[in-house]
Scaffold this motif. Structure first.
Motif, mmCIF file in Angstrom:
data_model
loop_
_atom_site.group_PDB
_atom_site.id
_atom_site.type_symbol
_atom_site.label_atom_id
_atom_site.label_comp_id
_atom_site.label_asym_id
_atom_site.label_seq_id
_atom_site.Cartn_x
_atom_site.Cartn_y
_atom_site.Cartn_z
ATOM 1 N N PHE A 191 -0.920 -4.130 -9.155
ATOM 2 C CA PHE A 191 0.390 -3.584 -8.793
ATOM 3 C C PHE A 191 1.377 -4.699 -8.510
ATOM 4 O O PHE A 191 1.078 -5.635 -7.764
ATOM 5 N N LEU B 297 9.371 -8.284 5.563
ATOM 6 C CA LEU B 297 9.022 -6.897 5.880
ATOM 7 C C LEU B 297 9.134 -6.682 7.386
ATOM 8 O O LEU B 297 8.150 -6.487 8.095
ATOM 9 N N TYR C 251 -0.352 -7.291 -6.159
ATOM 10 C CA TYR C 251 -1.474 -6.743 -5.402
ATOM 11 C C TYR C 251 -2.542 -6.311 -6.389
ATOM 12 O O TYR C 251 -2.244 -5.875 -7.496
ATOM 13 N N ILE D 122 3.117 -16.876 -0.883
ATOM 14 C CA ILE D 122 1.777 -16.402 -0.544
ATOM 15 C C ILE D 122 0.876 -16.660 -1.744
ATOM 16 O O ILE D 122 1.208 -16.305 -2.868
ATOM 17 N N SER E 80 2.675 -13.623 9.335
ATOM 18 C CA SER E 80 3.338 -13.579 8.040
ATOM 19 C C SER E 80 4.307 -12.416 7.992
ATOM 20 O O SER E 80 3.927 -11.280 8.247
ATOM 21 N N TYR F 171 5.595 -11.381 5.327
ATOM 22 C CA TYR F 171 5.559 -10.842 3.971
ATOM 23 C C TYR F 171 4.239 -10.164 3.629
ATOM 24 O O TYR F 171 4.147 -9.442 2.658
ATOM 25 N N LYS F 172 3.204 -10.397 4.416
ATOM 26 C CA LYS F 172 1.872 -9.946 4.014
ATOM 27 C C LYS F 172 1.465 -8.673 4.744
ATOM 28 O O LYS F 172 1.506 -8.605 5.968
ATOM 29 N N LEU F 173 1.065 -7.650 3.961
ATOM 30 C CA LEU F 173 0.513 -6.415 4.524
ATOM 31 C C LEU F 173 -0.977 -6.348 4.246
ATOM 32 O O LEU F 173 -1.422 -6.685 3.149
ATOM 33 N N GLY G 87 2.002 4.062 -8.253
ATOM 34 C CA GLY G 87 2.009 3.088 -7.182
ATOM 35 C C GLY G 87 2.270 3.732 -5.837
ATOM 36 O O GLY G 87 2.811 4.843 -5.776
ATOM 37 N N PRO G 88 1.888 3.062 -4.759
ATOM 38 C CA PRO G 88 2.163 3.613 -3.423
ATOM 39 C C PRO G 88 3.658 3.800 -3.192
ATOM 40 O O PRO G 88 4.470 2.974 -3.616
ATOM 41 N N PHE H 74 -3.877 -3.667 3.902
ATOM 42 C CA PHE H 74 -4.016 -2.232 3.669
ATOM 43 C C PHE H 74 -5.395 -1.724 4.037
ATOM 44 O O PHE H 74 -6.400 -2.439 3.912
ATOM 45 N N GLY H 75 -5.451 -0.469 4.472
ATOM 46 C CA GLY H 75 -6.697 0.251 4.597
ATOM 47 C C GLY H 75 -7.085 0.850 3.255
ATOM 48 O O GLY H 75 -6.327 0.768 2.276
ATOM 49 N N LYS H 76 -8.268 1.479 3.216
ATOM 50 C CA LYS H 76 -8.787 2.027 1.975
ATOM 51 C C LYS H 76 -8.156 3.367 1.628
ATOM 52 O O LYS H 76 -8.286 3.844 0.507
ATOM 53 N N ARG I 64 1.215 -5.308 9.373
ATOM 54 C CA ARG I 64 1.761 -6.638 9.141
ATOM 55 C C ARG I 64 1.498 -7.468 10.372
ATOM 56 O O ARG I 64 1.821 -7.068 11.486
ATOM 57 N N PHE J 288 -9.257 -0.641 -2.320
ATOM 58 C CA PHE J 288 -8.542 -1.538 -1.423
ATOM 59 C C PHE J 288 -7.415 -2.225 -2.173
ATOM 60 O O PHE J 288 -7.603 -2.758 -3.260
ATOM 61 N N LEU J 289 -6.237 -2.224 -1.553
ATOM 62 C CA LEU J 289 -5.089 -2.954 -2.076
ATOM 63 C C LEU J 289 -5.048 -4.303 -1.380
ATOM 64 O O LEU J 289 -4.889 -4.376 -0.161
ATOM 65 N N TYR K 245 1.982 4.713 3.526
ATOM 66 C CA TYR K 245 2.374 4.931 2.143
ATOM 67 C C TYR K 245 1.602 6.135 1.611
ATOM 68 O O TYR K 245 0.489 6.432 2.051
ATOM 69 N N PHE L 154 6.676 -0.416 -4.860
ATOM 70 C CA PHE L 154 5.636 -0.719 -5.833
ATOM 71 C C PHE L 154 5.994 -0.212 -7.222
ATOM 72 O O PHE L 154 6.690 0.804 -7.379
ATOM 73 N N GLY L 155 5.438 -0.901 -8.218
ATOM 74 C CA GLY L 155 5.453 -0.387 -9.570
ATOM 75 C C GLY L 155 4.317 0.607 -9.752
ATOM 76 O O GLY L 155 3.556 0.877 -8.814
ATOM 77 N N ALA L 156 4.188 1.142 -10.962
ATOM 78 C CA ALA L 156 3.196 2.182 -11.234
ATOM 79 C C ALA L 156 1.802 1.616 -11.496
ATOM 80 O O ALA L 156 0.840 2.377 -11.578
ATOM 81 N N GLN M 19 0.073 7.614 -2.080
ATOM 82 C CA GLN M 19 -0.207 7.228 -3.462
ATOM 83 C C GLN M 19 -0.739 8.427 -4.235
ATOM 84 O O GLN M 19 -1.776 8.986 -3.889
ATOM 85 N N PHE N 266 6.554 4.449 -0.192
ATOM 86 C CA PHE N 266 6.762 4.261 1.236
ATOM 87 C C PHE N 266 7.069 5.565 1.959
ATOM 88 O O PHE N 266 7.854 6.394 1.468
ATOM 89 N N LEU O 58 -2.158 5.826 2.541
ATOM 90 C CA LEU O 58 -2.553 4.464 2.885
ATOM 91 C C LEU O 58 -1.789 3.983 4.106
ATOM 92 O O LEU O 58 -0.595 4.256 4.232
ATOM 93 N N PHE P 36 2.651 0.407 8.560
ATOM 94 C CA PHE P 36 3.319 1.086 7.450
ATOM 95 C C PHE P 36 2.424 2.201 6.922
ATOM 96 O O PHE P 36 1.203 2.023 6.781
ATOM 97 N N TYR Q 83 5.748 -9.450 -5.485
ATOM 98 C CA TYR Q 83 4.352 -9.570 -5.103
ATOM 99 C C TYR Q 83 3.446 -9.083 -6.239
ATOM 100 O O TYR Q 83 3.819 -8.207 -7.006
#
Lengths: 116, 111
Positions: free
Chosen positions: A90, A98, A35, A56, B95, B97-99, B43-44, B101-103, B91, A42-43, B36, A107-109, B38, B46, B87, B34, A33
């Protein structure tokens, strides 16, 4: 060993330029993915590939073009950069959908892009 | 449009002072919530996934709970190393695959 690695970590460039960000994962995942995290934190998902197939494609300007040469790599190329493209990008990966258990995003950094 | 709203935006606690973070969602047909963590410049990472109202999960000083409309992340006796942005993401059924996210909530724990 880094599970999801992105390069470069920082990228500063001028408006109008073209740039690429690369991502690689060594987790054996089949879904990757991109992001975007803007200044408001916001992500938001941009793209996702499953086994090299685009699954997607959110409402993203067509200046952004992802490419997945194989399951372990996902690159993001951005043409004609604009000020509003400044953000942290990201890369993430998952083992399939999922839907539970260990099927979560890793996630990556992040790659911080600054467009001047 | 699906939305995930987190509150408060920022929370400052003293070490040992327990509190809760809130995540409310309007994700259509929620199929997973979910959490996370950060850290700055990273990166976030889990933490938890919750699927059913009434479900709870724990990890060290953190406990996540889920109701039909919101989720809480309870932090018991926090330590400075718990300082991070938390965070949550939902889902939707449409979908797998799609999440969304909140702020996030920026938590600062002072020693």
């Amino acid at each position: 060993d880094t599970a999801v690695s992105q390069t470069p970590k920082y990228l500063v460039t001028q408006m109008g330029n073209d740039k690429s960000i690369k991502c690689e994962q060594n987790l054996g995942h089949d879904t990757m993915y991109w992001y975007k995290q803007d200044s408001k934190k916001f992500l938001k998902i941009m793209f996702s590939y499953n086994n090299k197939e685009l699954i997607i494609n959110e409402t993203v300007p067509n200046r952004f073009s992802p490419k997945s040469p194989d399951k372990a790599h996902l690159n993001l190329h951005i043409n004609s950069l604009e000020l509003g493209d400044s953000a942290v990008y990201f890369c993430a990966s998952s083992l399939g959908q999922l839907i539970g258990g260990a099927n979560v995003l890793t996630f990556g950094a992040g790659s911080r892009l600054t467009v001047l | 449009e699906d939305q995930v709203t987190q509150s408060p935006e920022a929370l400052r606690l003293q070490e040992g002072e327990s509190s809760s973070l809130n995540c409310s969602y309007t994700v259509s047909g929620l199929r997973g919530l979910f959490w996370y963590r950060q850290d700055p410049g990273k990166g976030p990472e889990f933490l938890f996934t919750l699927y059913s109202a009434g479900e709870e999960k724990e990890k060290e000083r953190l406990k996540a709970t889920l109701t039909k409309k919101e989720s809480f992340l309870h932090i018991t006796a926090p330590k400075p190393e718990d300082s991070a942005t938390y965070l949550c993401a939902g889902r939707e059924a449409a979908s797998n695959y799609k999440l969304t996210f909140g702020k996030g909530t920026l938590l600062t724990v002072n020693p």
